[in-house]
Scaffold this motif. Sequence first.
Motif, PDB file in Angstrom:
ATOM      1  N   ILE A 251     -14.476  87.663  42.014  1.00 39.42           N
ATOM      2  CA  ILE A 251     -13.122  87.154  41.419  1.00 39.42           C
ATOM      3  C   ILE A 251     -11.955  88.038  42.022  1.00 39.42           C
ATOM      4  O   ILE A 251     -10.764  87.398  42.013  1.00 39.42           O
ATOM      5  CB  ILE A 251     -13.137  87.766  39.994  1.00 39.42           C
ATOM      6  CG1 ILE A 251     -12.101  87.083  39.274  1.00 39.42           C
ATOM      7  CG2 ILE A 251     -12.995  89.209  39.749  1.00 39.42           C
ATOM      8  CD1 ILE A 251     -12.128  87.110  37.533  1.00 39.42           C
ATOM      9  N   TYR A 252     -11.975  88.812  42.851  1.00 43.00           N
ATOM     10  CA  TYR A 252     -10.811  89.652  43.590  1.00 43.00           C
ATOM     11  C   TYR A 252     -10.443  88.938  44.599  1.00 43.00           C
ATOM     12  O   TYR A 252      -9.373  89.000  45.177  1.00 43.00           O
ATOM     13  CB  TYR A 252     -11.248  90.907  44.109  1.00 43.00           C
ATOM     14  CG  TYR A 252     -12.171  91.691  43.043  1.00 43.00           C
ATOM     15  CD1 TYR A 252     -11.881  91.600  41.547  1.00 43.00           C
ATOM     16  CD2 TYR A 252     -13.176  92.627  43.468  1.00 43.00           C
ATOM     17  CE1 TYR A 252     -12.472  92.292  40.773  1.00 43.00           C
ATOM     18  CE2 TYR A 252     -13.861  93.362  42.547  1.00 43.00           C
ATOM     19  CZ  TYR A 252     -13.327  93.307  41.258  1.00 43.00           C
ATOM     20  OH  TYR A 252     -14.046  94.137  40.115  1.00 43.00           O
ATOM     21  N   LEU A 253     -11.149  87.969  45.308  1.00 48.55           N
ATOM     22  CA  LEU A 253     -10.718  86.987  46.250  1.00 48.55           C
ATOM     23  C   LEU A 253      -9.664  85.852  45.614  1.00 48.55           C
ATOM     24  O   LEU A 253      -9.184  85.253  46.406  1.00 48.55           O
ATOM     25  CB  LEU A 253     -11.788  86.137  46.985  1.00 48.55           C
ATOM     26  CG  LEU A 253     -12.923  87.043  47.843  1.00 48.55           C
ATOM     27  CD1 LEU A 253     -13.992  86.307  48.117  1.00 48.55           C
ATOM     28  CD2 LEU A 253     -12.191  87.716  49.083  1.00 48.55           C
ATOM     29  N   GLN A 254      -9.733  85.709  44.109  1.00 50.80           N
ATOM     30  CA  GLN A 254      -8.973  84.457  43.867  1.00 50.80           C
ATOM     31  C   GLN A 254      -7.498  84.686  44.115  1.00 50.80           C
ATOM     32  O   GLN A 254      -6.566  83.638  44.580  1.00 50.80           O
ATOM     33  CB  GLN A 254      -9.183  84.337  42.472  1.00 50.80           C
ATOM     34  CG  GLN A 254     -10.528  83.899  42.326  1.00 50.80           C
ATOM     35  CD  GLN A 254     -11.020  83.544  40.541  1.00 50.80           C
ATOM     36  OE1 GLN A 254      -9.819  83.417  39.738  1.00 50.80           O
ATOM     37  NE2 GLN A 254     -12.172  83.627  40.126  1.00 50.80           N
ATOM     38  N   PRO A 255      -6.804  85.843  43.999  1.00 49.13           N
ATOM     39  CA  PRO A 255      -5.435  86.081  44.166  1.00 49.13           C
ATOM     40  C   PRO A 255      -5.195  85.944  45.834  1.00 49.13           C
ATOM     41  O   PRO A 255      -4.077  85.085  45.920  1.00 49.13           O
ATOM     42  CB  PRO A 255      -5.114  87.258  43.628  1.00 49.13           C
ATOM     43  CG  PRO A 255      -6.141  87.769  42.759  1.00 49.13           C
ATOM     44  CD  PRO A 255      -7.449  87.142  43.167  1.00 49.13           C
ATOM     45  N   LEU A 256      -5.873  86.185  46.517  1.00 52.76           N
ATOM     46  CA  LEU A 256      -5.894  86.148  48.015  1.00 52.76           C
ATOM     47  C   LEU A 256      -5.599  84.575  48.243  1.00 52.76           C
ATOM     48  O   LEU A 256      -4.951  84.189  49.083  1.00 52.76           O
ATOM     49  CB  LEU A 256      -6.971  86.837  48.584  1.00 52.76           C
ATOM     50  CG  LEU A 256      -7.002  86.590  50.309  1.00 52.76           C
ATOM     51  CD1 LEU A 256      -5.536  86.998  50.813  1.00 52.76           C
ATOM     52  CD2 LEU A 256      -7.966  87.472  50.922  1.00 52.76           C
ATOM     53  N   ILE A 257      -6.784  83.782  47.619  1.00 49.19           N
ATOM     54  CA  ILE A 257      -6.979  82.406  48.303  1.00 49.19           C
ATOM     55  C   ILE A 257      -5.644  81.672  47.516  1.00 49.19           C
ATOM     56  O   ILE A 257      -5.104  80.750  48.076  1.00 49.19           O
ATOM     57  CB  ILE A 257      -8.160  81.904  47.632  1.00 49.19           C
ATOM     58  CG1 ILE A 257      -9.484  82.501  48.250  1.00 49.19           C
ATOM     59  CG2 ILE A 257      -8.166  80.517  47.847  1.00 49.19           C
ATOM     60  CD1 ILE A 257     -10.579  82.380  47.722  1.00 49.19           C
ATOM     61  N   ALA A 258      -5.235  82.156  46.094  1.00 47.19           N
ATOM     62  CA  ALA A 258      -4.179  81.299  45.742  1.00 47.19           C
ATOM     63  C   ALA A 258      -2.813  81.415  46.269  1.00 47.19           C
ATOM     64  O   ALA A 258      -1.838  80.707  46.553  1.00 47.19           O
ATOM     65  CB  ALA A 258      -4.004  81.805  44.155  1.00 47.19           C
ATOM     66  N   THR A 259      -2.621  82.939  46.655  1.00 44.24           N
ATOM     67  CA  THR A 259      -1.715  83.230  47.290  1.00 44.24           C
ATOM     68  C   THR A 259      -1.330  82.431  48.592  1.00 44.24           C
ATOM     69  O   THR A 259      -0.263  81.892  48.923  1.00 44.24           O
ATOM     70  CB  THR A 259      -1.325  84.792  47.577  1.00 44.24           C
ATOM     71  OG1 THR A 259      -1.566  85.358  46.390  1.00 44.24           O
ATOM     72  CG2 THR A 259      -0.104  85.103  48.394  1.00 44.24           C
ATOM     73  N   LEU A 260      -2.434  82.540  49.505  1.00 43.86           N
ATOM     74  CA  LEU A 260      -2.344  81.633  50.809  1.00 43.86           C
ATOM     75  C   LEU A 260      -2.211  80.324  50.718  1.00 43.86           C
ATOM     76  O   LEU A 260      -1.223  79.798  51.265  1.00 43.86           O
ATOM     77  CB  LEU A 260      -3.549  82.095  51.558  1.00 43.86           C
ATOM     78  CG  LEU A 260      -4.042  83.415  52.049  1.00 43.86           C
ATOM     79  CD1 LEU A 260      -5.428  83.611  52.531  1.00 43.86           C
ATOM     80  CD2 LEU A 260      -2.812  83.930  53.132  1.00 43.86           C
ATOM     81  N   TYR A 261      -2.649  79.561  49.487  1.00 39.97           N
ATOM     82  CA  TYR A 261      -2.685  78.413  49.400  1.00 39.97           C
ATOM     83  C   TYR A 261      -1.139  77.857  49.056  1.00 39.97           C
ATOM     84  O   TYR A 261      -0.873  76.857  49.311  1.00 39.97           O
ATOM     85  CB  TYR A 261      -3.728  77.986  48.473  1.00 39.97           C
ATOM     86  CG  TYR A 261      -3.825  76.360  48.165  1.00 39.97           C
ATOM     87  CD1 TYR A 261      -4.276  75.536  49.163  1.00 39.97           C
ATOM     88  CD2 TYR A 261      -3.371  75.952  47.021  1.00 39.97           C
ATOM     89  CE1 TYR A 261      -4.347  74.181  49.085  1.00 39.97           C
ATOM     90  CE2 TYR A 261      -3.383  74.262  46.908  1.00 39.97           C
ATOM     91  CZ  TYR A 261      -4.046  73.383  47.805  1.00 39.97           C
ATOM     92  OH  TYR A 261      -4.045  72.015  47.872  1.00 39.97           O
ATOM     93  N   ALA A 262      -0.678  78.553  48.150  1.00 43.74           N
ATOM     94  CA  ALA A 262       0.517  78.424  47.489  1.00 43.74           C
ATOM     95  C   ALA A 262       1.658  78.767  48.696  1.00 43.74           C
ATOM     96  O   ALA A 262       2.570  77.796  48.794  1.00 43.74           O
ATOM     97  CB  ALA A 262       0.786  79.262  46.325  1.00 43.74           C
ATOM     98  N   ILE A 263       1.573  79.629  49.384  1.00 47.49           N
ATOM     99  CA  ILE A 263       2.473  79.994  50.275  1.00 47.49           C
ATOM    100  C   ILE A 263       2.623  78.825  51.539  1.00 47.49           C
ATOM    101  O   ILE A 263       3.533  78.481  52.157  1.00 47.49           O
ATOM    102  CB  ILE A 263       2.475  81.302  50.848  1.00 47.49           C
ATOM    103  CG1 ILE A 263       2.775  82.395  49.790  1.00 47.49           C
ATOM    104  CG2 ILE A 263       3.050  81.467  52.069  1.00 47.49           C
ATOM    105  CD1 ILE A 263       2.487  83.826  50.236  1.00 47.49           C
ATOM    106  N   VAL A 264       1.371  78.534  51.822  1.00 47.71           N
ATOM    107  CA  VAL A 264       1.106  77.445  52.898  1.00 47.71           C
ATOM    108  C   VAL A 264       1.906  76.037  52.392  1.00 47.71           C
ATOM    109  O   VAL A 264       2.445  75.543  53.274  1.00 47.71           O
ATOM    110  CB  VAL A 264      -0.173  77.189  53.134  1.00 47.71           C
ATOM    111  CG1 VAL A 264      -0.351  75.991  53.891  1.00 47.71           C
ATOM    112  CG2 VAL A 264      -1.108  78.413  54.053  1.00 47.71           C
TER     113      VAL A 264
END
Length: 296
Positions: A251-264
């Motif tokens: 679950i700790y990967l979710q903010p990283l993935i969400a952040t990268l996807y939203a910023i891209v």
Amino acid sequence: MSRRAWSLIAALMVSIIYGVSFTIAKDVMPTYVKPYGFILLRVIGATILFWAVSFFGPKEKIQLNDFPRIIAAAFFGVALNMLTFFKGLNYTSPISASVIMVTTPIIVMILSAILIREKVKPRKVLGILIGLFGAGFLILYGRSIGNATNATWGNLLVFINAVSYAFYLIVVKKLMDKYNAFTFVKWIYTFGLLMVLPFGWSECQQIQWGIIPFDILWAIGFVIVFTTFLTYLFNLVSMRELKPTTVAVFIYLQPLIATLYAIVLGKDALTTVKIISAVLIFAGVYLVTQKVKTDS
């Protein structure tokens, strides 16, 4: 490939799907579908899918005295969980929402200590306090670009959603020990559908399907099929081989993935408050979940 490897891949897929879902759902709301109307669509679609799949599963009969627990699971895991999350996401940003969701393991630890008398060590207490401070810092001071119309209120609603989901995990535990998941999950979503129907019916009727672009229709379908239905199936695969603490780490990967996807996509941006909050939350979660290396 070993069963453990498949389980790790399944857990990773859950985090990837949830991570990108924060932004995908944000594209739909509130321009094309209002939050509660979107929830009703999601629960209707998932209920149909779970009932369809259940016909291929084991034939088990649920005892009548287990239905109150199923109804409680429906309230915390479907109704309150989804209503607060989608409404919160409508007000806040994908990054803020995903970071707050990482507090779920910490909240589970607190509720387990209170409700089932699980012993909490000083190290875990410290982790709980640090993690909750990080979440509170984000709720009070987090601000976002884009469509974050009321970040404070939205962040608070997402936090309530995290608490609700933590209650759900505790309530549903005995059902998972007693029945095959497909035996009871269809009932959880059926009762959940009845609970969200009064909230979402009016907004669902307001949807103008004729003017919704194809990419938004795809986003709606993604949330129903992938974020709701498939993530549950992937979780079943991962929990079959991995211990809960191992699964929780993903679950700790979710903010990283969400952040990268939203910023891209240019839909969000990092701020100092978000970075500090994320560091505090990750530090707290690490202290809570750290164990002597005797498990997977």
